[in-house]
Motif scaffolding. Structure first.
Motif, mmCIF file in Angstrom:
data_model
loop_
_atom_site.group_PDB
_atom_site.id
_atom_site.type_symbol
_atom_site.label_atom_id
_atom_site.label_comp_id
_atom_site.label_asym_id
_atom_site.label_seq_id
_atom_site.Cartn_x
_atom_site.Cartn_y
_atom_site.Cartn_z
ATOM 1 N N LYS A 1 -8.721 53.582 20.403
ATOM 2 C CA LYS A 1 -9.500 53.543 19.168
ATOM 3 C C LYS A 1 -8.607 53.158 17.995
ATOM 4 C CE LYS A 1 -13.588 54.338 17.308
ATOM 5 N NZ LYS A 1 -14.799 53.613 17.727
ATOM 6 N N ARG A 2 -9.034 52.160 17.229
ATOM 7 C CA ARG A 2 -8.214 51.657 16.128
ATOM 8 C C ARG A 2 -8.589 52.300 14.797
ATOM 9 N NH1 ARG A 2 -10.005 45.848 16.173
ATOM 10 N NH2 ARG A 2 -11.846 46.805 17.112
ATOM 11 N N VAL A 3 -7.620 52.329 13.898
ATOM 12 C CA VAL A 3 -7.868 52.753 12.517
ATOM 13 C C VAL A 3 -8.151 51.489 11.707
ATOM 14 C CG1 VAL A 3 -6.914 53.848 10.459
ATOM 15 C CG2 VAL A 3 -6.353 54.745 12.735
ATOM 16 N N ILE A 4 -9.382 51.335 11.238
ATOM 17 C CA ILE A 4 -9.784 50.132 10.507
ATOM 18 C C ILE A 4 -9.564 50.346 9.013
ATOM 19 C CG2 ILE A 4 -11.653 48.525 10.022
ATOM 20 C CD1 ILE A 4 -10.723 48.530 12.939
ATOM 21 N N SER A 5 -8.744 49.493 8.421
ATOM 22 C CA SER A 5 -8.452 49.608 6.988
ATOM 23 C C SER A 5 -9.209 48.587 6.147
ATOM 24 C CB SER A 5 -6.952 49.427 6.743
ATOM 25 O OG SER A 5 -6.550 48.118 7.138
ATOM 26 N N PHE A 6 -9.660 47.502 6.797
ATOM 27 C CA PHE A 6 -10.346 46.446 6.046
ATOM 28 C C PHE A 6 -11.321 45.734 6.973
ATOM 29 C CE2 PHE A 6 -10.719 42.020 4.570
ATOM 30 C CZ PHE A 6 -11.127 42.228 3.255
ATOM 31 N N ALA A 7 -12.519 45.442 6.456
ATOM 32 C CA ALA A 7 -13.529 44.706 7.228
ATOM 33 C C ALA A 7 -14.118 43.615 6.352
ATOM 34 C CB ALA A 7 -14.629 45.649 7.707
ATOM 35 N N SER A 8 -14.319 42.436 6.943
ATOM 36 C CA SER A 8 -14.876 41.307 6.193
ATOM 37 C C SER A 8 -15.589 40.374 7.160
ATOM 38 C CB SER A 8 -13.758 40.543 5.473
ATOM 39 O OG SER A 8 -14.261 39.342 4.903
ATOM 40 N N PRO A 9 -16.650 39.706 6.704
ATOM 41 C CA PRO A 9 -17.290 38.698 7.561
ATOM 42 C C PRO A 9 -16.484 37.406 7.636
ATOM 43 C CG PRO A 9 -18.396 38.793 5.444
ATOM 44 C CD PRO A 9 -17.403 39.911 5.450
ATOM 45 N N SER A 10 -15.470 37.274 6.781
ATOM 46 C CA SER A 10 -14.677 36.045 6.717
ATOM 47 C C SER A 10 -13.336 36.213 7.422
ATOM 48 C CB SER A 10 -14.438 35.646 5.258
ATOM 49 O OG SER A 10 -13.484 34.614 5.172
ATOM 50 N N SER A 11 -13.087 35.375 8.416
ATOM 51 C CA SER A 11 -11.804 35.409 9.120
ATOM 52 C C SER A 11 -10.660 34.982 8.214
ATOM 53 C CB SER A 11 -11.856 34.495 10.348
ATOM 54 O OG SER A 11 -12.822 34.939 11.266
ATOM 55 N N LEU A 12 -10.910 34.022 7.323
ATOM 56 C CA LEU A 12 -9.854 33.559 6.418
ATOM 57 C C LEU A 12 -9.432 34.654 5.446
ATOM 58 C CD1 LEU A 12 -10.806 29.876 5.529
ATOM 59 C CD2 LEU A 12 -8.958 30.699 6.986
ATOM 60 N N ILE A 13 -10.394 35.399 4.936
ATOM 61 C CA ILE A 13 -10.052 36.506 4.043
ATOM 62 C C ILE A 13 -9.262 37.560 4.809
ATOM 63 C CG2 ILE A 13 -11.014 38.413 2.689
ATOM 64 C CD1 ILE A 13 -13.276 36.547 1.871
ATOM 65 N N ALA A 14 -9.665 37.813 6.053
ATOM 66 C CA ALA A 14 -8.945 38.787 6.875
ATOM 67 C C ALA A 14 -7.495 38.359 7.091
ATOM 68 C CB ALA A 14 -9.658 38.958 8.211
ATOM 69 N N LEU A 15 -7.266 37.082 7.354
ATOM 70 C CA LEU A 15 -5.900 36.585 7.541
ATOM 71 C C LEU A 15 -5.085 36.709 6.257
ATOM 72 C CD1 LEU A 15 -6.497 33.371 9.687
ATOM 73 C CD2 LEU A 15 -5.469 35.513 10.449
ATOM 74 N N SER A 16 -5.716 36.435 5.128
ATOM 75 C CA SER A 16 -4.993 36.529 3.858
ATOM 76 C C SER A 16 -4.617 37.971 3.536
ATOM 77 C CB SER A 16 -5.837 35.929 2.726
ATOM 78 O OG SER A 16 -7.000 36.699 2.488
ATOM 79 N N VAL A 17 -5.440 38.927 3.966
ATOM 80 C CA VAL A 17 -5.116 40.341 3.766
ATOM 81 C C VAL A 17 -3.945 40.746 4.661
ATOM 82 C CG1 VAL A 17 -5.973 42.704 4.081
ATOM 83 C CG2 VAL A 17 -7.419 40.988 2.977
ATOM 84 N N ILE A 18 -3.924 40.245 5.898
ATOM 85 C CA ILE A 18 -2.814 40.544 6.807
ATOM 86 C C ILE A 18 -1.491 40.066 6.215
ATOM 87 C CG2 ILE A 18 -1.798 39.873 9.030
ATOM 88 C CD1 ILE A 18 -4.550 40.048 10.259
ATOM 89 N N GLU A 19 -1.529 38.911 5.536
ATOM 90 C CA GLU A 19 -0.307 38.380 4.928
ATOM 91 C C GLU A 19 0.291 39.359 3.918
ATOM 92 O OE1 GLU A 19 1.148 34.393 2.470
ATOM 93 O OE2 GLU A 19 -0.911 35.117 2.287
ATOM 94 N N LYS A 20 -0.557 40.077 3.186
ATOM 95 C CA LYS A 20 -0.092 40.945 2.106
ATOM 96 C C LYS A 20 0.028 42.412 2.520
ATOM 97 C CE LYS A 20 0.062 37.698 -1.023
ATOM 98 N NZ LYS A 20 1.336 37.306 -1.680
ATOM 99 N N THR A 21 -0.305 42.722 3.766
ATOM 100 C CA THR A 21 -0.252 44.113 4.232
ATOM 101 C C THR A 21 0.504 44.170 5.558
ATOM 102 O OG1 THR A 21 -2.302 43.971 5.524
ATOM 103 C CG2 THR A 21 -2.514 44.544 3.187
ATOM 104 N N ASN A 22 0.559 45.352 6.126
ATOM 105 C CA ASN A 22 1.149 45.523 7.459
ATOM 106 C C ASN A 22 0.066 45.744 8.509
ATOM 107 O OD1 ASN A 22 3.819 45.310 6.516
ATOM 108 N ND2 ASN A 22 3.812 47.465 5.877
ATOM 109 N N ASP A 23 -1.121 45.222 8.241
ATOM 110 C CA ASP A 23 -2.235 45.416 9.157
ATOM 111 C C ASP A 23 -2.151 44.448 10.339
ATOM 112 O OD1 ASP A 23 -3.005 47.258 7.346
ATOM 113 O OD2 ASP A 23 -4.866 46.286 6.755
ATOM 114 N N VAL A 24 -2.916 44.776 11.387
ATOM 115 C CA VAL A 24 -2.977 43.971 12.609
ATOM 116 C C VAL A 24 -4.409 43.481 12.794
ATOM 117 C CG1 VAL A 24 -2.694 43.992 15.126
ATOM 118 C CG2 VAL A 24 -1.109 45.288 13.670
#
Length: 313
Positions: free
Chosen positions: A225-248
């Motif tokens: 089970k994962r800990v979800i810190s961010f959810a978005s319908p946009s894959s590009l926005i999700a990738l940009s968030v990964i760049e600025k965080t330590n999320d997977v």
């Protein structure tokens, strides 16, 4: 709106065939030549011009020597209708002079894989004039099916086939899912395991689609089970968030390859197989009579199909 309705009612009373006769007489400046071209008798052409004169305060054509000459009013009338008539003639003659909207529905991540090549190919064909219109795929599966059946769209690219005898769904390729994080992640170097994921936050794609939800459940089974810190319908926005965080996050391999340098990402090798998803091209079987759509389908087959397989109910 009411003015438009009144115009339609008035137009319904008008015999549009009279405009065809008018254009023939105007072009050839002869009743007999117009009659030959239209497969009519000269008296029938003359009668049509007489009927047309009832709608306008002008004789339209006058005798000039052995022939006839158009009036100034007829010149103006010709200029106003010639474009519309030419467009109608092109449609019936299939000359390819009119521009046809070719409508494609897909999710953004599939569009960025498929549509650039489609545009490049179709726009390089001088005799095939079409305008490609891309719309986002709705989440309602029934709406997607009806869109093809009722000609609201020409073709759909999706991760699920459509089971309908009037629709063809072809498997065009399979794509792996990969784990992704920022290049400078402080803990994750080159690999990801269920044990290491417990200490990480994750990003998820927020879409109510059966196949996507099945994949999310599969990840939870494989990696816990994962800990979800961010959810978005946009894959590009999700990738940009990964760049600025330590999320997977977990993404299609083609998307990672396309944006890894832009968003400073790295791929993590997993100790379990994350699997892959299938991409289908769906279209109405009747619609293949359209040469623009047929060209698109053939191009996709040539470029992307790894296992050309039709899916039937």
């Amino acid at each position: 709106m009411f003015e438009h309705q009144d115009s339609l009612k008035s137009l319904r009373k008008f015999d549009l065939n009279l405009l065809t006769v008018f254009e023939a007489v105007y072009y050839y400046k002869s009743v007999s030549k117009a009659a030959d071209i239209l497969g009519m008798t000269s008296p029938a052409v003359s009668q049509s011009i007489q009927r047309l004169r009832q709608y306008f305060p002008d004789p339209l054509f006058i005798r000039y020597g052995k022939g006839i000459s158009a009036t100034v009013f007829a010149d103006s009338m010709h200029e106003n209708i010639k474009g519309s008539l030419s467009g109608i003639i092109d449609i019936f003659a299939d000359k390819g002079d009119s521009i046809r909207n070719l409508v494609i529905w897909s999710d953004p991540h599939l569009a960025q894989v498929l549509i650039p090549d489609i545009c490049s190919h179709l726009m390089s064909l001088p005799k095939l004039k079409c305008r490609i219109v891309h719309n986002l795929l709705p989440e309602d599966a029934v709406g997607v099916e009806h869109a093809l059946l009722y000609h609201k769209t020409d073709i759909i690219f999706d991760i699920a086939p459509i089971f309908n005898s009037a629709i063809e769904s072809e498997l065009i390729f399979r794509e792996k899912i990969v784990a992704v994080c920022g290049k400078d992640h402080p803990r994750l170097k080159d690999s990801l395991s269920a044990n290491s994921l417990k200490d990480e936050r994750c990003i998820t794609i927020m879409k109510d689609r059966k196949k996507i939800n099945e994949f999310k459940s599969k990840i939870d089974v494989l990696l816990g089970k994962r800990v979800i810190s961010f959810a978005s319908p946009s894959s590009l926005i999700a990738l940009s968030v990964i760049e600025k965080t330590n999320d997977v996050g977990f993404f299609p391999e083609s998307m990672y390859e396309k944006f890894k340098n832009i968003y400073n990402l790295k791929r993590l090798e997993c100790d379990v197989d994350l699997g892959s998803y299938e991409v289908y091209m769906s279209y109405s079987k009747k619609a293949l009579q359209d040469k623009a759509l047929l060209e698109l389908v053939e191009r996709v087959r040539e470029t992307f199909v790894m296992n050309n397989k039709s899916v039937h109910p």
